[in-house]
Design a protein around this motif. Structure first.
Motif, mmCIF file in Angstrom:
data_model
loop_
_atom_site.group_PDB
_atom_site.id
_atom_site.type_symbol
_atom_site.label_atom_id
_atom_site.label_comp_id
_atom_site.label_asym_id
_atom_site.label_seq_id
_atom_site.Cartn_x
_atom_site.Cartn_y
_atom_site.Cartn_z
ATOM 1 N N ARG A 1 -6.966 1.798 10.772
ATOM 2 C CA ARG A 1 -6.236 1.064 11.710
ATOM 3 C C ARG A 1 -5.215 -0.201 11.473
ATOM 4 O O ARG A 1 -4.080 -0.532 12.023
ATOM 5 N N ILE A 2 -5.876 -0.914 10.509
ATOM 6 C CA ILE A 2 -5.162 -2.041 9.934
ATOM 7 C C ILE A 2 -4.265 -1.790 8.885
ATOM 8 O O ILE A 2 -2.926 -1.709 8.873
ATOM 9 N N PHE A 3 -4.740 -1.218 7.841
ATOM 10 C CA PHE A 3 -4.023 -1.151 6.177
ATOM 11 C C PHE A 3 -3.385 -0.010 6.339
ATOM 12 O O PHE A 3 -2.245 -0.060 5.804
ATOM 13 N N ARG A 4 -3.769 1.136 6.917
ATOM 14 C CA ARG A 4 -2.861 2.306 7.017
ATOM 15 C C ARG A 4 -2.059 2.421 8.601
ATOM 16 O O ARG A 4 -1.413 3.272 8.827
ATOM 17 N N GLY A 5 -2.375 1.356 9.022
ATOM 18 C CA GLY A 5 -1.757 1.381 10.391
ATOM 19 C C GLY A 5 -0.258 0.804 10.727
ATOM 20 O O GLY A 5 0.267 0.468 9.652
ATOM 21 N N PRO A 6 0.136 0.302 11.904
ATOM 22 C CA PRO A 6 1.606 -0.112 11.740
ATOM 23 C C PRO A 6 1.365 -1.586 11.902
ATOM 24 O O PRO A 6 1.961 -2.600 12.303
ATOM 25 N N ILE A 7 1.055 -2.057 10.435
ATOM 26 C CA ILE A 7 1.100 -3.432 9.862
ATOM 27 C C ILE A 7 1.872 -3.341 8.511
ATOM 28 O O ILE A 7 1.881 -2.502 7.803
ATOM 29 N N TRP A 8 2.790 -4.588 8.306
ATOM 30 C CA TRP A 8 3.280 -4.952 7.071
ATOM 31 C C TRP A 8 2.148 -5.493 6.235
ATOM 32 O O TRP A 8 1.741 -6.488 6.439
ATOM 33 N N ASN A 9 1.902 -4.824 4.942
ATOM 34 C CA ASN A 9 0.970 -5.419 4.083
ATOM 35 C C ASN A 9 1.703 -5.976 2.606
ATOM 36 O O ASN A 9 2.632 -5.172 2.255
ATOM 37 N N PHE A 10 1.613 -7.223 2.330
ATOM 38 C CA PHE A 10 1.935 -7.689 1.232
ATOM 39 C C PHE A 10 1.352 -6.787 0.159
ATOM 40 O O PHE A 10 0.482 -6.729 -0.082
ATOM 41 N N VAL A 11 2.503 -6.649 -0.858
ATOM 42 C CA VAL A 11 2.020 -5.922 -2.087
ATOM 43 C C VAL A 11 2.389 -6.636 -3.398
ATOM 44 O O VAL A 11 1.335 -6.610 -4.366
ATOM 45 N N CYS A 12 3.514 -7.360 -3.555
ATOM 46 C CA CYS A 12 3.756 -7.919 -4.745
ATOM 47 C C CYS A 12 4.896 -8.797 -4.663
ATOM 48 O O CYS A 12 5.477 -8.819 -3.650
ATOM 49 N N MET A 13 5.288 -9.887 -5.791
ATOM 50 C CA MET A 13 6.480 -10.754 -5.510
ATOM 51 C C MET A 13 7.609 -9.719 -6.014
ATOM 52 O O MET A 13 7.319 -8.824 -7.102
ATOM 53 N N GLU A 14 8.874 -10.147 -5.691
ATOM 54 C CA GLU A 14 9.893 -9.677 -6.006
ATOM 55 C C GLU A 14 10.037 -9.607 -7.732
ATOM 56 O O GLU A 14 10.586 -8.840 -8.511
ATOM 57 N N ALA A 15 9.687 -10.772 -8.033
ATOM 58 C CA ALA A 15 9.680 -11.377 -9.452
ATOM 59 C C ALA A 15 8.945 -10.443 -10.184
ATOM 60 O O ALA A 15 9.003 -10.288 -11.643
ATOM 61 N N ASP A 16 8.041 -9.775 -9.773
ATOM 62 C CA ASP A 16 7.056 -8.794 -10.633
ATOM 63 C C ASP A 16 7.752 -7.437 -10.949
ATOM 64 O O ASP A 16 7.400 -7.038 -11.868
ATOM 65 N N VAL A 17 8.889 -7.166 -10.161
ATOM 66 C CA VAL A 17 9.471 -6.093 -10.310
ATOM 67 C C VAL A 17 11.013 -6.339 -10.300
ATOM 68 O O VAL A 17 11.820 -5.813 -9.467
ATOM 69 N N ALA A 18 11.613 -7.326 -11.358
ATOM 70 C CA ALA A 18 12.684 -7.829 -10.980
ATOM 71 C C ALA A 18 13.799 -7.092 -11.503
ATOM 72 O O ALA A 18 14.998 -7.029 -11.344
ATOM 73 N N GLN A 19 13.526 -6.061 -12.803
ATOM 74 C CA GLN A 19 14.548 -5.416 -13.393
ATOM 75 C C GLN A 19 14.049 -3.849 -13.191
ATOM 76 O O GLN A 19 12.870 -3.646 -13.116
ATOM 77 N N PRO A 20 15.272 -3.191 -13.298
ATOM 78 C CA PRO A 20 15.006 -1.504 -13.278
ATOM 79 C C PRO A 20 14.062 -1.255 -14.460
ATOM 80 O O PRO A 20 13.972 -1.796 -15.594
ATOM 81 N N GLY A 21 13.026 -0.341 -14.035
ATOM 82 C CA GLY A 21 12.053 0.024 -14.675
ATOM 83 C C GLY A 21 10.801 -0.740 -14.774
ATOM 84 O O GLY A 21 9.796 -0.261 -15.277
ATOM 85 N N ASP A 22 10.950 -1.794 -14.103
ATOM 86 C CA ASP A 22 9.526 -2.670 -14.025
ATOM 87 C C ASP A 22 8.684 -1.993 -13.003
ATOM 88 O O ASP A 22 9.190 -1.249 -11.794
ATOM 89 N N ILE A 23 7.557 -2.013 -13.185
ATOM 90 C CA ILE A 23 6.219 -1.146 -12.574
ATOM 91 C C ILE A 23 5.343 -2.041 -12.296
ATOM 92 O O ILE A 23 4.780 -3.172 -13.259
ATOM 93 N N ARG A 24 4.670 -2.127 -11.268
ATOM 94 C CA ARG A 24 3.477 -3.133 -10.834
ATOM 95 C C ARG A 24 2.697 -2.208 -9.887
ATOM 96 O O ARG A 24 3.026 -1.701 -8.984
ATOM 97 N N THR A 25 1.239 -2.198 -10.285
ATOM 98 C CA THR A 25 0.291 -1.573 -9.394
ATOM 99 C C THR A 25 -0.142 -2.666 -8.499
ATOM 100 O O THR A 25 -0.196 -3.871 -8.975
ATOM 101 N N ALA A 26 -0.591 -2.275 -7.461
ATOM 102 C CA ALA A 26 -1.223 -3.262 -6.265
ATOM 103 C C ALA A 26 -2.093 -2.274 -5.298
ATOM 104 O O ALA A 26 -2.501 -1.144 -5.626
ATOM 105 N N TRP A 27 -2.372 -2.797 -4.048
ATOM 106 C CA TRP A 27 -3.199 -2.131 -3.315
ATOM 107 C C TRP A 27 -2.630 -2.482 -1.843
ATOM 108 O O TRP A 27 -2.127 -3.175 -1.615
ATOM 109 N N VAL A 28 -3.131 -1.709 -0.821
ATOM 110 C CA VAL A 28 -2.727 -1.794 0.498
ATOM 111 C C VAL A 28 -4.103 -1.499 1.024
ATOM 112 O O VAL A 28 -4.621 -0.197 1.080
ATOM 113 N N GLY A 29 -4.985 -2.521 1.499
ATOM 114 C CA GLY A 29 -6.388 -2.215 1.768
ATOM 115 C C GLY A 29 -7.079 -1.849 0.435
ATOM 116 O O GLY A 29 -6.805 -2.271 -0.741
ATOM 117 N N GLU A 30 -7.877 -0.673 0.602
ATOM 118 C CA GLU A 30 -8.555 -0.068 -0.483
ATOM 119 C C GLU A 30 -7.614 1.247 -1.409
ATOM 120 O O GLU A 30 -7.821 1.699 -2.299
#
Length: 429
Positions: free
Chosen positions: A51-80
């Motif tokens: 209801r929260i993490f997969r629901g109608p909520i915007w979840n923070f995942v990372c900074m744009e600076a983490d994926v600043a350049q083409p080809g940049d990859i960052r793993t993260a989570w939305v809830g679990e």
């Protein structure tokens, strides 16, 4: 700066979670009471994922600076749910579930990487940075034998996308196609304050994380609790960094679930109310061996020298003296949470300013001079409340409702605001 949704089409919110085997009856006093059961019930925890993490909520995942350049990859989570964030060669951001369309294995294993495509190590299915399936190993078999059937359609086997939006260098994602635009989700007061602190080119100065042994909602309460901040945290009070006898206030978003708490160091009242209150944080007369730690420069014209801002459900932005950081916390089980700290500077900073921000980074974090107590205090609540699920917290400091208060921070208004939002999204009314 406005939010910019991606063109990706997200899946809807998914199946409705099953009802609780024992329905939760929220106390009649509303947000001024919180059933301890919500911190320890596995069924409630499972419902939150839907209801929260997969629901109608915007979840923070990372900074744009983490994926600043083409080809940049960052793993993260939305809830679990594990996700992967990429920037493709057209500069577009993508957030996708980190789950191979073949057997369900994690596709990206490194926290940070740079690649032209994504390949699952299990069977070498290869995806573009946009998540589209590109190649399948031995798709046509070997020597005319084996391989995928003729009706195999690679366009139907991609990494599941989420909707994406950015604001002030922050990347958000949502599973739901019903989530309102990000700027509406934040609201005007929250957006304006984010722009104050983050609305210029940022650079990451350092990152670390810690595991805290409590339900994620206890930390969500903690960062909204201006009442505890100068009672528990001795350093705040002793060295007059942030105290309730400074001018400050609380601002809640329209939906109550986001908040801003702020203080102005130059307005400290020396009348002695802290000592008269007989609180432990005011019992020390100490000096710093390195007093330059607190010799901050005035960064903004509004006089605010300390601020905590939250965005529901798990994002925090703080600015203390000249230390700027983003915190976010990830549920790792009903009684375990991983807390991440991202310390930031501005691209425009000179060497001396960056050095000061790095030094003041010691105020917070897992072993921070201010925040180290938070690593254990929420566990104390978890341990004290778990065996009493039928009892409830009493949250009436500063009133019984959730409303802004720009004259005092001796209030739990923003804690009540969190529960106002939580109850609505969870249906606990």
């Amino acid at each position: 700066m406005s939010a910019t949704p991606s063109a990706s089409t997200a899946h809807s919110t998914g199946p409705v979670s099953a009802p609780l085997s024992a329905p939760l009856d929220w106390p009649a006093e509303g947000v001024a009471r919180v059933p301890f059961r919500v911190f320890s019930d596995p069924e409630i925890y499972a419902q939150e994922q839907e209801r929260i993490f997969r629901g109608p909520i915007w979840n923070f995942v990372c900074m744009e600076a983490d994926v600043a350049q083409p080809g940049d990859i960052r793993t993260a989570w939305v809830g679990e749910t594990p996700v992967v964030v990429t920037r493709d060669h057209d500069q577009k951001l993508h957030v996708m579930i980190n789950r191979c369309a073949h057997k369900g294995a994690l596709v990206c294993l490194k926290q940070r990487d740079k690649q032209d495509s994504l390949t699952c190590v299990y069977h070498a299915w290869n995806y573009g940075l946009d998540g589209q399936l590109k190649t399948v190993a031995f798709r046509h078999g070997l020597k005319g034998k084996g391989g995928m059937p003729e009706d195999f359609d690679s366009t139907k086997h991609r990494l599941q996308p989420l909707r994406v939006a950015t604001f002030c260098g922050l990347v958000f994602a949502t599973f739901s196609d019903q989530t309102e635009p990000l700027d509406q989700y934040l609201g005007a007061p929250m957006s304006k304050f984010l722009e104050r602190n983050l609305g210029r080119p940022l650079k990451i100065l350092g990152v670390h994380s810690q595991m805290i042994h409590n339900n994620w909602k206890l930390y969500a309460e903690n960062v909204r609790d201006s009442y505890h901040a100068t009672l528990l945290h001795t350093f705040y009070t002793t060295f007059k960094v942030n105290r309730l006898d400074m001018d400050g206030g609380i601002i809640l978003s329209d939906k109550k679930w986001h908040h801003i708490s702020y203080a102005k160091r130059a307005t400290l009242d020396q009348a002695g109310e802290y000592k008269n209150a007989n609180v432990h944080s005011a019992k020390f007369e100490s000096n710093l061996a390195g007093p330059e730690l607190l010799k901050a420069w005035d960064e903004f014209e509004d006089g605010i020298t300390h601020s905590i801002q939250t965005v529901f459900p798990t994002l925090v932005v703080h600015f203390t003296l000249n230390s700027l950081a983003v915190r976010y916390f990830v549920p790792r089980g009903v009684d375990k949470t991983e807390l991440f700290w991202v310390f930031l500077g501005y691209e425009r900073d000179d060497a001396a300013q960056e050095k000061m921000r790095v030094m003041q980074g010691n105020l917070t974090g897992a072993a921070g001079l201010v925040s180290l107590e938070d690593g254990c205090i929420n566990e104390f609540v978890q341990r004290g409340s778990t065996t009493s699920p039928d009892k409830r917290a009493f949250i009436e400091m500063g009133g019984k409702v959730a409303e802004s208060n720009e004259s005092s921070r001796a209030t739990e208004a923003s804690v009540r605001g969190f529960w106002h939002g939580y109850r609505n999204i969870m249906g606990f009314n």
